[in-house]
Design an enzyme around this catalytic site. Structure first.
Site, PDB file in Angstrom:
ATOM      1  N   HIS A 187      16.197  28.520  15.688  1.00  0.00           N
ATOM      2  CA  HIS A 187      16.241  29.954  15.379  1.00  0.00           C
ATOM      3  C   HIS A 187      16.931  30.701  16.515  1.00  0.00           C
ATOM      4  O   HIS A 187      16.735  30.385  17.686  1.00  0.00           O
ATOM      5  CB  HIS A 187      14.831  30.499  15.168  1.00  0.00           C
ATOM      6  CG  HIS A 187      14.256  30.117  13.849  1.00  0.00           C
ATOM      7  ND1 HIS A 187      14.817  30.481  12.667  1.00  0.00           N
ATOM      8  CD2 HIS A 187      13.172  29.386  13.538  1.00  0.00           C
ATOM      9  CE1 HIS A 187      14.093  30.004  11.669  1.00  0.00           C
ATOM     10  NE2 HIS A 187      13.093  29.327  12.172  1.00  0.00           N
ATOM     11  N   LYS A 246       6.080  40.741   8.551  1.00  0.00           N
ATOM     12  CA  LYS A 246       7.026  41.782   8.132  1.00  0.00           C
ATOM     13  C   LYS A 246       6.654  42.349   6.765  1.00  0.00           C
ATOM     14  O   LYS A 246       6.994  43.486   6.426  1.00  0.00           O
ATOM     15  CB  LYS A 246       8.441  41.190   8.100  1.00  0.00           C
ATOM     16  CG  LYS A 246       9.543  42.189   7.819  1.00  0.00           C
ATOM     17  CD  LYS A 246      10.906  41.608   8.130  1.00  0.00           C
ATOM     18  CE  LYS A 246      11.293  40.513   7.166  1.00  0.00           C
ATOM     19  NZ  LYS A 246      11.677  41.014   5.852  1.00  0.00           N
TER      20      LYS A 246
END
Length: 889
Positions: A160, A555
């Site tokens: 990532h 999120k």
């Protein structure tokens, strides 16, 4: 404008250091490295640079230590007075300073770890030996040994895009660390000290002159090679050292004289080169290459280790007679490779153990170079040969040699095999559905369909070449039904055709959103009835792996509601697995930042629901976390030992009862926190125009310009809603703005709604999940800065949204401090508090430089070219803030 004298600068720096109570050795390192950086800046050829850096440094430190002074405004004026060239130079200087402070802190951690050596087993908290001793007291030696034998720690390295540092910078810092160590160990005042300091100046000058910004995004293959550095530098030698340290502590005087009681419990996985969810650059060809690179590295290291072990076994036949089995092994090896055997025999006269191991090194080399006549087909064959050598040594009475370096080598083969790290594939469930629809309809295969099918062929190739352990775990992102998992088996069958044999696959659901987490138990109950899935369960002894995503759930509903939802999902999945007699491994998709499930892994493990660990823990290790935890051998060993100890302790009846009882007692608080925090989070993120406002008040768009990783930062061309944005830049952007909203937003309102401080303090004392949440938020808040945050929020013309953020920030800080106690954030974590306070003024300087660039970019008329020097300044500041906070995405 007041220009501080050198004496005044030293005075404010000294005041900052005194407040942090820095250990003397670390203070000496910081001052030495800072002084050398000063020399480099003076010698840089840029007139007045050193003085400008010192002016800004003094102002930001004074603003931090004396918040009621005019120093903050003075720092803003200093930044605004720089031309772009000077601003660029100052940003690079502060970034280098952070790398040097990080180096000094890492050395201090190593010093502290080494000072702990010699602590008795029962007093060694946070170690496997200490956890095992406590287990023996609680459940008895037989049950404790069974738990130790079943221990599994499975880190999975991912690519990532959160590591802002270039590999060139990391390598330079490693060289500098070695020089600092040499300086500390050498004599003072002589030529050696001068020579070492000269080399240190050269290295710091290289750091200053090396651009911290990558020109191009790394390819997936570049990312694979970056991860290999961790294996080469630390993991290969650190893992057996962990096993050895534990065995020494448990066996004490018998250690090295008897078979080890510790079985290898580390399994390494990787998504690098296998994670294709949203990354079009990871192809089937890349996956094959990734597996090949990893195998080349491990086989090279195994070959070298075998040569080293063999050369040490200079034991003659008279003192150490070989067993019949060893002589038979030698006969076979000599028959397979007569020329090599003659050469080895000549160099090892009358030393058969040595000769055999050196011949095994030749076979490992043949495996690496793909010499089919001599190569091993699987690591199990090598292990069988090594066991013959070990048994022969034991029979001959040479037990120290049997259980010494040879045992370390056996542990390395057991841990890493011929593949190093198991390559895991991840793909989105929607991609599978689309490809299957095309195949079922008999349509011509599209480019995407060909690629998806090639992935399964690549898995089969890797398994055939490097063994079944080398690949086979297939993660399905956004699993929303049992059909999503069954689709993987259907695609594998399509890939090989009716007459072919599909690769061995363990299909792993990944539950990411709030709704998916709640639906998880029902989906699992359905999938275990699917024929292909049920058949694989039977083959593995009913072993099942389930992955939980922290990023998207946070999120989705906010950090508080996501934390509670994840706990509830784990509890239900674990209970279901118990009822179904399934050996469950939960795979935690944790990021480095707190908004993505980050924070200390050991405390998080101890807060898990009953039976959700059961001696097995798997998690993703991402970005900057990989090098922070595994970059130094001492720190890597401590991290592995600490996490493994937590895994053992988590399964203790007393710990499980603590979590079970607390979850029941505080269920009402949890429910109220979940509902209130989620409503508060939605009030912000679902407000009209929130997404474009967020992109304006943070450097979110600009983060996408940094060449951090191969994967795109967002799913669409623009950010019109949160769904368009990946979780990593969502967290990264808030971090850069010194707000860290992704890690805490909604908690303050939830705590205030409960309002009962005594009850909340009781929950903090008795409820591990709540304590971990509060401590993690404390860390997140400590890295925020109100004045800097307000400057970022002012970039957007939405006072209503800015007020929501600042009000929640103040409320959350107020309640966290009240619950934890003390006079401020992190009062209960002095070492971490010291680290944050030491960095914060310097991060402020970079934040002001970033703000200056961001304002210029925001004021730039649309459809007008962006000044590349302004953009570069912004990206330099982003890189520097990441280094200063030691936290990105």
């Amino acid at each position: 404008m007041h220009n501080p004298t050198p004496t005044e600068v030293l005075d404010v720096v000294g005041r900052l250091e005194a407040e942090q109570e820095i250990p003397d050795a670390m203070r000496a390192d910081v001052r030495l490295l800072g002084r050398l950086l000063g020399h480099v800046l003076v010698e840089s050829g840029s007139e007045g640079l050193f003085e400008d850096v010192e002016r800004l440094r003094a102002a930001t430190i004074e603003a931090y230590t004396s918040p009621n002074s005019d120093a903050f405004d003075r720092a803003v004026q200093i930044v605004e007075s720089f031309d772009l060239k000077r601003a660029d130079e100052v940003a690079r200087a502060f970034t280098v300073y952070f790398h040097l402070v990080n180096l000094a802190e890492e050395r201090q951690r190593v010093r502290a770890l080494r000072a702990r050596d010699g602590v008795s087993t029962r007093d060694s908290r946070g170690t496997v030996a200490g956890a095992y001793a406590a287990l023996v007291d609680e459940i008895g030696p037989d049950a404790a040994k069974e738990r130790l034998d079943g221990l599994v720690f499975h880190p999975v390295f991912t690519a990532h895009p959160t590591e802002a540092r270039r590999r060139a910078i990391s390598t330079s810092i490693r060289r500098l660390t070695t020089l600092v160590d040499e300086l500390a160990a050498g004599p003072r005042g002589g030529a050696a000290e001068r020579r070492t300091q000269r080399h240190m100046l050269e290295e710091i000058d290289a750091l200053w002159r090396t651009s911290p910004i990558r020109r191009d995004k790394p390819t997936p293959v570049d990312e694979v090679r970056n991860i290999m550095a961790v294996f080469d530098d630390t993991l290969f030698t650190s893992v057996p050292e962990v096993y050895r340290n534990i065995d020494d502590a448990l066996q004490r005087r018998s250690a090295g004289l008897a078979e080890p009681v510790v079985k290898p419990f580390v399994r390494v996985g990787t998504w690098v080169g296998g994670d294709r969810d949203g990354n079009p650059f990871v192809t089937a060809k890349v996956s094959r290459k990734a597996a090949g690179i990893a195998s080349e590295h491990v086989l090279s290291r195994l070959e070298g280790a075998a040569v080293e072990v063999g050369r040490g076994l200079t034991l003659g036949r008279e003192s150490t007679p070989p067993s019949a089995a060893l002589q038979q092994l030698w006969t076979r090896l000599r028959s397979d490779d007569e020329d090599a055997a003659a050469e080895v025999e000549k160099r090892s006269p009358n030393e058969l153990h040595r000769a055999v191991v050196l011949m095994l090194a030749r076979k490992i080399q043949a495996t690496r170079t793909r010499n089919a006549d001599l190569a091993y087909r699987a690591p199990e064959e090598l292990l069988a040969d090594l066991r013959v050598v070990q048994s022969s040594l034991v029979e001959a009475g040479a037990v120290r040699h049997a259980y010494g370096a040879l045992q370390d080598f056996i542990w390395q083969v057991q841990t890493f095999g011929f593949h190093l790290a198991e390559l895991e594939v991840r793909q989105h469930s929607a991609v599978h559905r689309k490809v299957l629809a095309e195949l079922d309809a008999g349509e011509p295969q599209s480019e995407q369909t060909v690629e998806v099918l090639d992935v399964f062929r690549s898995i089969a190739h890797v398994q055939e070449r490097f063994g079944a352990r080398a690949a086979g775990r297939y993660i399905v992102s956004f699993t929303q039904s049992a059909e999503d998992l069954a689709n993987v088996h259907r695609l594998a069958r399509y890939a090989v055709g009716e007459d072919g044999t599909p690769p061995v696959l363990d299909v792993i659901p990944l539950f990411e959103t709030f709704d998916d987490l709640q639906a998880a138990p029902g989906i699992l109950a359905e999938i275990v009835e699917h024929p292909a899935f049920a058949a694989r369960l039977d083959e593995t002894g009913r072993k099942l792996e389930v992955m939980l995503g922290y990023s998207d759930s946070s999120k989705d509903v906010g950090p508080v509601a996501a934390t509670l939802a994840l706990y509830e999902a784990q509890a239900k999945i674990a209970q279901w697995a118990q009822e179904q007699h399934i050996e469950l491994t939960l795979f935690h998709g944790r990021g480095g930042a707190l908004g993505r499930g980050g924070g200390p892994a050991n405390s998080a493990i101890l807060a898990q629901p009953p039976h959700s660990v059961d001696g097995r823990f798997k998690l993703t290790e991402q970005g900057e976390v990989i090098f922070a935890r595994y970059g130094d051998p001492d720190i890597a060993q401590r991290h592995i030992d600490q996490v493994a100890a937590a895994i053992l302790t988590a399964s203790a009846p007393s710990n499980e009862e603590t979590n079970r009882g607390a979850a029941e007692r505080f269920a009402d608080i949890a429910a109220r926190m979940e509902a209130t925090s989620r409503a508060r989070f939605f009030e912000l993120v679902k407000a009209d125009g929130f997404a474009p406002w967020f992109a304006t008040v943070t450097p979110m768009e600009e983060v996408g310009l940094l060449a951090l990783g191969s994967r795109p930062a967002r799913r669409g061309l623009s950010v019109e809603s949160l769904e368009d944005l990946r979780a990593i830049p969502w967290v990264f952007a808030w971090t850069q703005a010194r707000i860290n909203l992704a890690g805490w937003y909604g908690l303050g309102t939830a705590l205030a709604e409960i309002g009962d401080l005594d009850q909340l303090q009781k929950a903090y004392a008795e409820w591990p999940l709540f304590r971990t949440m509060i401590d993690n938020v404390g860390m997140s808040l400590a890295k925020t800065d109100d004045r800097i945050a307000r400057e970022y929020l002012a970039l957007g013309d939405r006072d209503d949204l800015a007020r929501l953020v600042t009000d929640e920030l103040a409320l959350t800080r107020e309640w966290v401090v009240k619950i934890v106690g003390g006079d401020g954030l992190l009062s209960n974590k002095p070492v971490l508090q010291r680290a944050v306070k030491l960095r914060s003024p310097y991060v402020d300087a970079l934040s002001l430089l970033q703000l200056r660039a961001l304002r210029t970019l925001r004021d730039n008329p649309k459809d007008t070219p962006v000044d590349p020097d302004v953009q570069r300044l912004l990206l330099l500041a982003v890189s520097g803030v990441a280094a200063g906070l030691q936290n990105t995405g």
